[in-house]
Design a protein around this motif. Structure first.
Motif, PDB file in Angstrom:
ATOM      1  N   MET A   1       0.821  -1.221   0.000  1.00  0.00           N
ATOM      2  CA  MET A   1       0.000   0.000   0.000  1.00  0.00           C
ATOM      3  C   MET A   1       0.854   1.271   0.000  1.00  0.00           C
ATOM      4  N   ALA A   2       2.169   1.125  -0.082  1.00  0.00           N
ATOM      5  CA  ALA A   2       3.080   2.263   0.091  1.00  0.00           C
ATOM      6  C   ALA A   2       2.865   3.384  -0.923  1.00  0.00           C
ATOM      7  N   GLN A   3       2.306   3.057  -2.053  1.00  0.00           N
ATOM      8  CA  GLN A   3       2.115   4.031  -3.139  1.00  0.00           C
ATOM      9  C   GLN A   3       1.321   5.273  -2.704  1.00  0.00           C
ATOM     10  N   VAL A   4       0.410   5.128  -1.744  1.00  0.00           N
ATOM     11  CA  VAL A   4      -0.441   6.266  -1.358  1.00  0.00           C
ATOM     12  C   VAL A   4       0.005   6.924  -0.058  1.00  0.00           C
ATOM     13  N   MET A   5       1.128   6.502   0.483  1.00  0.00           N
ATOM     14  CA  MET A   5       1.542   6.993   1.805  1.00  0.00           C
ATOM     15  C   MET A   5       1.777   8.499   1.841  1.00  0.00           C
ATOM     16  N   ASP A   6       2.424   9.042   0.826  1.00  0.00           N
ATOM     17  CA  ASP A   6       2.737  10.474   0.860  1.00  0.00           C
ATOM     18  C   ASP A   6       1.472  11.321   0.869  1.00  0.00           C
ATOM     19  N   GLU A   7       0.525  10.951   0.007  1.00  0.00           N
ATOM     20  CA  GLU A   7      -0.721  11.724  -0.046  1.00  0.00           C
ATOM     21  C   GLU A   7      -1.512  11.549   1.252  1.00  0.00           C
ATOM     22  N   TRP A   8      -1.531  10.343   1.788  1.00  0.00           N
ATOM     23  CA  TRP A   8      -2.269  10.099   3.034  1.00  0.00           C
ATOM     24  C   TRP A   8      -1.614  10.846   4.202  1.00  0.00           C
ATOM     25  N   ARG A   9      -0.295  10.918   4.216  1.00  0.00           N
ATOM     26  CA  ARG A   9       0.405  11.647   5.276  1.00  0.00           C
ATOM     27  C   ARG A   9      -0.013  13.124   5.271  1.00  0.00           C
ATOM     28  N   THR A  10      -0.200  13.671   4.100  1.00  0.00           N
ATOM     29  CA  THR A  10      -0.640  15.074   3.989  1.00  0.00           C
ATOM     30  C   THR A  10      -2.046  15.239   4.560  1.00  0.00           C
ATOM     31  N   VAL A  11      -2.928  14.280   4.276  1.00  0.00           N
ATOM     32  CA  VAL A  11      -4.288  14.334   4.816  1.00  0.00           C
ATOM     33  C   VAL A  11      -4.257  14.304   6.342  1.00  0.00           C
ATOM     34  N   VAL A  12      -3.483  13.381   6.900  1.00  0.00           N
ATOM     35  CA  VAL A  12      -3.419  13.240   8.360  1.00  0.00           C
ATOM     36  C   VAL A  12      -2.804  14.490   8.996  1.00  0.00           C
ATOM     37  N   ALA A  13      -1.802  15.071   8.331  1.00  0.00           N
ATOM     38  CA  ALA A  13      -1.157  16.282   8.873  1.00  0.00           C
ATOM     39  C   ALA A  13      -2.138  17.442   8.979  1.00  0.00           C
ATOM     40  N   SER A  14      -3.167  17.440   8.134  1.00  0.00           N
ATOM     41  CA  SER A  14      -4.128  18.550   8.130  1.00  0.00           C
ATOM     42  C   SER A  14      -5.227  18.399   9.190  1.00  0.00           C
ATOM     43  N   LEU A  15      -5.311  17.235   9.840  1.00  0.00           N
ATOM     44  CA  LEU A  15      -6.359  17.013  10.839  1.00  0.00           C
ATOM     45  C   LEU A  15      -6.122  17.851  12.084  1.00  0.00           C
ATOM     46  N   GLN A  16      -7.188  18.491  12.558  1.00  0.00           N
ATOM     47  CA  GLN A  16      -7.116  19.275  13.789  1.00  0.00           C
ATOM     48  C   GLN A  16      -7.414  18.339  14.967  1.00  0.00           C
ATOM     49  N   LEU A  17      -6.359  17.841  15.578  1.00  0.00           N
ATOM     50  CA  LEU A  17      -6.503  16.878  16.667  1.00  0.00           C
ATOM     51  C   LEU A  17      -6.398  17.557  18.029  1.00  0.00           C
ATOM     52  N   ARG A  18      -7.055  16.959  19.013  1.00  0.00           N
ATOM     53  CA  ARG A  18      -6.890  17.370  20.411  1.00  0.00           C
ATOM     54  C   ARG A  18      -6.475  16.147  21.222  1.00  0.00           C
ATOM     55  N   MET A  19      -5.853  16.387  22.349  1.00  0.00           N
ATOM     56  CA  MET A  19      -5.522  15.258  23.228  1.00  0.00           C
ATOM     57  C   MET A  19      -6.804  14.588  23.701  1.00  0.00           C
ATOM     58  N   PRO A  20      -6.837  13.271  23.689  1.00  0.00           N
ATOM     59  CA  PRO A  20      -8.061  12.558  24.065  1.00  0.00           C
ATOM     60  C   PRO A  20      -8.422  12.733  25.535  1.00  0.00           C
ATOM     61  N   GLN A  21      -9.727  12.625  25.800  1.00  0.00           N
ATOM     62  CA  GLN A  21     -10.244  12.798  27.160  1.00  0.00           C
ATOM     63  C   GLN A  21     -10.245  11.496  27.944  1.00  0.00           C
ATOM     64  N   CYS A  22      -9.918  10.387  27.299  1.00  0.00           N
ATOM     65  CA  CYS A  22      -9.765   9.099  27.974  1.00  0.00           C
ATOM     66  C   CYS A  22      -8.672   8.340  27.231  1.00  0.00           C
ATOM     67  N   PRO A  23      -8.136   7.281  27.814  1.00  0.00           N
ATOM     68  CA  PRO A  23      -7.086   6.524  27.122  1.00  0.00           C
ATOM     69  C   PRO A  23      -7.558   5.964  25.779  1.00  0.00           C
ATOM     70  N   VAL A  24      -6.740   6.148  24.750  1.00  0.00           N
ATOM     71  CA  VAL A  24      -6.967   5.559  23.429  1.00  0.00           C
ATOM     72  C   VAL A  24      -5.795   4.632  23.136  1.00  0.00           C
TER      73      VAL A  24
END
Length: 315
Positions: free
Chosen positions: A211-234
């Motif tokens: 699946m490595a072919q899509v890693m660069d594009e997927w990394r860009t998508v994940v980098a754009s996510l506005q994440l917060r620290m979780p309120q319980c253990p994940v």
């Protein structure tokens, strides 16, 4: 399960979220009937990606729902709708984990990722995964120990790329790779006494180097996510460890594409946190069953019967 028994006492609950393969026509129907909050989730998710997810889940053909780019947002939406039904009754988990794409549902449950962003991301994730041109498939093997599976995998690797993609339980593993290597592994596994070997109806070798072919594009998508620290253990799929930083969430979401899902290890981590009970949040009983096979002492529940909510509330 058709009917839920009440636990003998109130345990420490983890909520588990299913991944791809749990999709089916009519998914979420019961929770949609019983919960206004669940209906709002479907509406919000549909607006976020410009698709009528309520209609797709209720009326979509098996072929439509199985398509990776549809299955992923449908599963996450259904799980978060079930989550909303629990939350509107004032319930919250002690910890969460999600199987593969279910990790997005778990992050929503922990307050780390908004629903709309999660659904947009998994829609894109599905599209990218479906676009991979490297041929490959997946094979489930039941009835062999992990060490034996690893040995056979190394031997089959002489015939092409192959890797353990999912550690579902101590007696169930999923291999990803090229067809020749998978066929060789299947022959070896049957000869070694595997109880069952089944080629999965999937289009690609998910959770593998193919699946490595899509890693660069997927990394860009994940980098754009506005994440917060979780309120319980994940507990994260790729490390079987709890979230310590936002960086480790992003890394896990990226690495999932080419790395294995360490589900049985995640379940053991939850138990090490003191978890005694698990509830599968979604229209599925798959991941709770795998959890039970991994740690037989766990008490497991599902939401396949709406009475689950009332049973939980009365414990």
């Amino acid at each position: 399960m058709a009917h839920m028994k009440q636990p003998e006492h109130r345990g420490l609950f983890a909520w588990l979220f299913p991944g791809q393969g749990s999709q089916k026509t009519g998914m979420g129907r019961k929770v949609l009937e019983h919960s206004a909050a669940a209906r709002r989730v479907f509406d919000e998710a549909s607006d976020a990606i410009g698709m009528d997810l309520t209609r797709m889940c209720q009326e979509g053909s098996s072929e439509t729902l199985t398509a990776t780019e549809n299955a992923q947002p449908a599963i996450v939406t259904c799980s978060v709708a079930c989550l909303a039904a629990l939350q509107e009754r004032g319930m919250a988990p002690a910890a969460v984990a999600g199987h593969s794409v279910g990790e997005f549902s778990a992050l929503v449950a922990a307050g780390s990722l908004p629903l709309a962003a999660a659904v947009r991301a998994v829609r894109k994730r599905g599209q990218l995964m479906a676009s991979v041109t490297a041929p490959g498939s997946m094979l489930a093997v039941m009835g062999l120990e992990e060490a034996r599976v690893q040995e056979l995998c190394q031997e089959a690797a002489r015939h092409g790329i192959i890797a353990v993609a999912i550690y579902n339980s101590p007696q169930q593993f999923v291999l990803s790779g090229g067809l020749s290597a998978l066929e060789r592994f299947k022959d070896l596994a049957v000869a070694a006494g595997a109880r069952e070997c089944v080629m999965l109806a999937v289009s690609h070798a998910f959770h593998s180097p193919l699946m490595a072919q899509v890693m660069d594009e997927w990394r860009t998508v994940v980098a754009s996510l506005q994440l917060r620290m979780p309120q319980c253990p994940v507990v994260l799929n790729t490390t079987a460890m709890t979230v310590k930083t936002l960086v480790c969430i992003r890394r896990s979401l990226v690495d999932q594409i080419t790395s294995p899902v360490l589900w049985m290890q995640c379940v053991r981590t939850l138990v090490s946190l003191g978890i005694t009970d698990v509830l599968e949040v979604g229209d599925s009983k798959v991941v709770s069953s795998l959890a039970k096979r991994t740690v037989p002492s766990l008490r497991t529940m599902t939401m396949l019967d709406p009475a689950a909510l009332e049973s939980l509330l009365s414990t």
